[in-house]
Design a protein around this motif. Structure first.
Motif, PDB file in Angstrom:
ATOM      1  N   LEU A   1       3.424   5.738  -2.896  1.00  0.00           N
ATOM      2  CA  LEU A   1       4.672   6.370  -3.297  1.00  0.00           C
ATOM      3  C   LEU A   1       4.748   6.526  -4.814  1.00  0.00           C
ATOM      4  N   ARG A   2       4.318   5.499  -5.549  1.00  0.00           N
ATOM      5  CA  ARG A   2       4.299   5.610  -7.016  1.00  0.00           C
ATOM      6  C   ARG A   2       3.381   6.746  -7.454  1.00  0.00           C
ATOM      7  N   ALA A   3       2.195   6.844  -6.834  1.00  0.00           N
ATOM      8  CA  ALA A   3       1.252   7.920  -7.165  1.00  0.00           C
ATOM      9  C   ALA A   3       1.849   9.279  -6.794  1.00  0.00           C
ATOM     10  N   TYR A   4       2.526   9.354  -5.659  1.00  0.00           N
ATOM     11  CA  TYR A   4       3.156  10.583  -5.190  1.00  0.00           C
ATOM     12  C   TYR A   4       4.226  11.068  -6.179  1.00  0.00           C
ATOM     13  N   ARG A   5       4.981  10.104  -6.734  1.00  0.00           N
ATOM     14  CA  ARG A   5       6.084  10.446  -7.644  1.00  0.00           C
ATOM     15  C   ARG A   5       5.658  10.624  -9.091  1.00  0.00           C
ATOM     16  N   SER A   6       4.456  10.145  -9.453  1.00  0.00           N
ATOM     17  CA  SER A   6       4.049  10.240 -10.849  1.00  0.00           C
ATOM     18  C   SER A   6       3.711  11.689 -11.189  1.00  0.00           C
ATOM     19  N   PRO A   7       4.029  12.108 -12.415  1.00  0.00           N
ATOM     20  CA  PRO A   7       3.754  13.496 -12.792  1.00  0.00           C
ATOM     21  C   PRO A   7       2.259  13.780 -12.703  1.00  0.00           C
ATOM     22  N   LYS A   8       1.953  14.902 -12.107  1.00  0.00           N
ATOM     23  CA  LYS A   8       0.542  15.300 -11.980  1.00  0.00           C
ATOM     24  C   LYS A   8       0.091  15.940 -13.283  1.00  0.00           C
ATOM     25  N   SER A   9      -1.096  15.521 -13.759  1.00  0.00           N
ATOM     26  CA  SER A   9      -1.608  16.150 -14.984  1.00  0.00           C
ATOM     27  C   SER A   9      -2.282  17.474 -14.601  1.00  0.00           C
TER      28      SER A   9
ATOM     29  N   ALA B   1       0.844  -1.204   0.000  1.00  0.00           N
ATOM     30  CA  ALA B   1       0.000   0.000   0.000  1.00  0.00           C
ATOM     31  C   ALA B   1       0.876   1.251   0.000  1.00  0.00           C
ATOM     32  N   ALA B   2       1.919   1.259   0.822  1.00  0.00           N
ATOM     33  CA  ALA B   2       2.829   2.407   0.870  1.00  0.00           C
ATOM     34  C   ALA B   2       3.527   2.584  -0.475  1.00  0.00           C
ATOM     35  N   TYR B   3       3.906   1.480  -1.126  1.00  0.00           N
ATOM     36  CA  TYR B   3       4.579   1.536  -2.424  1.00  0.00           C
ATOM     37  C   TYR B   3       3.643   2.127  -3.490  1.00  0.00           C
ATOM     38  N   GLU B   4       2.380   1.702  -3.465  1.00  0.00           N
ATOM     39  CA  GLU B   4       1.388   2.261  -4.410  1.00  0.00           C
ATOM     40  C   GLU B   4       1.210   3.759  -4.180  1.00  0.00           C
TER      41      GLU B   4
END
Length: 189
Positions: free
Chosen positions: A180-188, A175-178
């Motif tokens: 973190l991926r969302a946190y690091r992904s470029p925001k549209s 859950a933390a990894y998911e």
């Protein structure tokens, strides 16, 4: 909170050799402290507490991955891409992050882990904790605690991604990894 243990004069001091005896702050849905309880009781009764997750990377940017020992109180023998653990009673998230990272990696003099975000982990089956996610660069040789870590390796991000479907991972770490991926992904925009 009715029936919740508190660390009082009649209780015996926590046994440092017994992780279940460690006293934790119990928190509400807003991460406000509402009581205290020994860790074993907090787990058994599903009392919400605080945890830290630290993603440790080596000088080459690889992620520290490990398999937990079979003797761990929660998620024994599962893989994790974070080091970390519970925040003790009265301890700050930042203090717990540095303590846990140094303990689990078996190093001293680690830079202070950088806080990224917090989220409420809740598996819907009585396990719930506020989770503070950090990252830290560890360029020191690691000597993980044998009581905590059965196997370890620094893996590339691609290798971790490949292993997600192959290995059994701790659910809160996933859950933390998911997050973190969302946190690091470029925001549209």
């Amino acid at each position: 909170m009715a029936g919740m243990s508190t660390h009082s004069h009649e209780s015996t001091p926590a046994d440092p050799a017994d992780p279940a005896a460690e006293i934790l702050d119990i928190v509400d849905e807003n991460d406000e402290v509402i009581g205290q309880s020994p860790r074993g009781e907090a787990y058994a009764r599903g009392l919400r507490h605080r945890c830290v997750f630290i993603q440790a990377r080596d000088a080459r940017g690889r992620i520290f991955v490990h398999r937990r020992t079979p003797t761990k109180l929660v998620f024994p023998s599962l893989y994790d891409m974070f080091v970390g653990g519970v925040v003790g009673a009265g301890e700050s998230y930042d203090g717990a992050a540095l303590r846990e990272a140094e303990e689990e990696l078996g190093v001293t003099g680690l830079p202070r882990p950088e806080p990224l975000f917090k989220f409420l982990y809740d598996n819907g089956a009585g396990q719930s904790w506020w989770s503070a996610v950090y990252e830290v660069r560890c360029e020191l040789p690691v000597h993980p605690q044998v009581e905590e870590v059965a196997w370890h390796e620094f893996l590339s991000e691609d290798e971790v991604e490949r292993r997600l479907g192959e290995w059994e991972w701790v659910p809160d770490g996933l859950a933390a990894y998911e997050h973190l991926r969302a946190y690091r992904s470029p925001k549209s925009p």
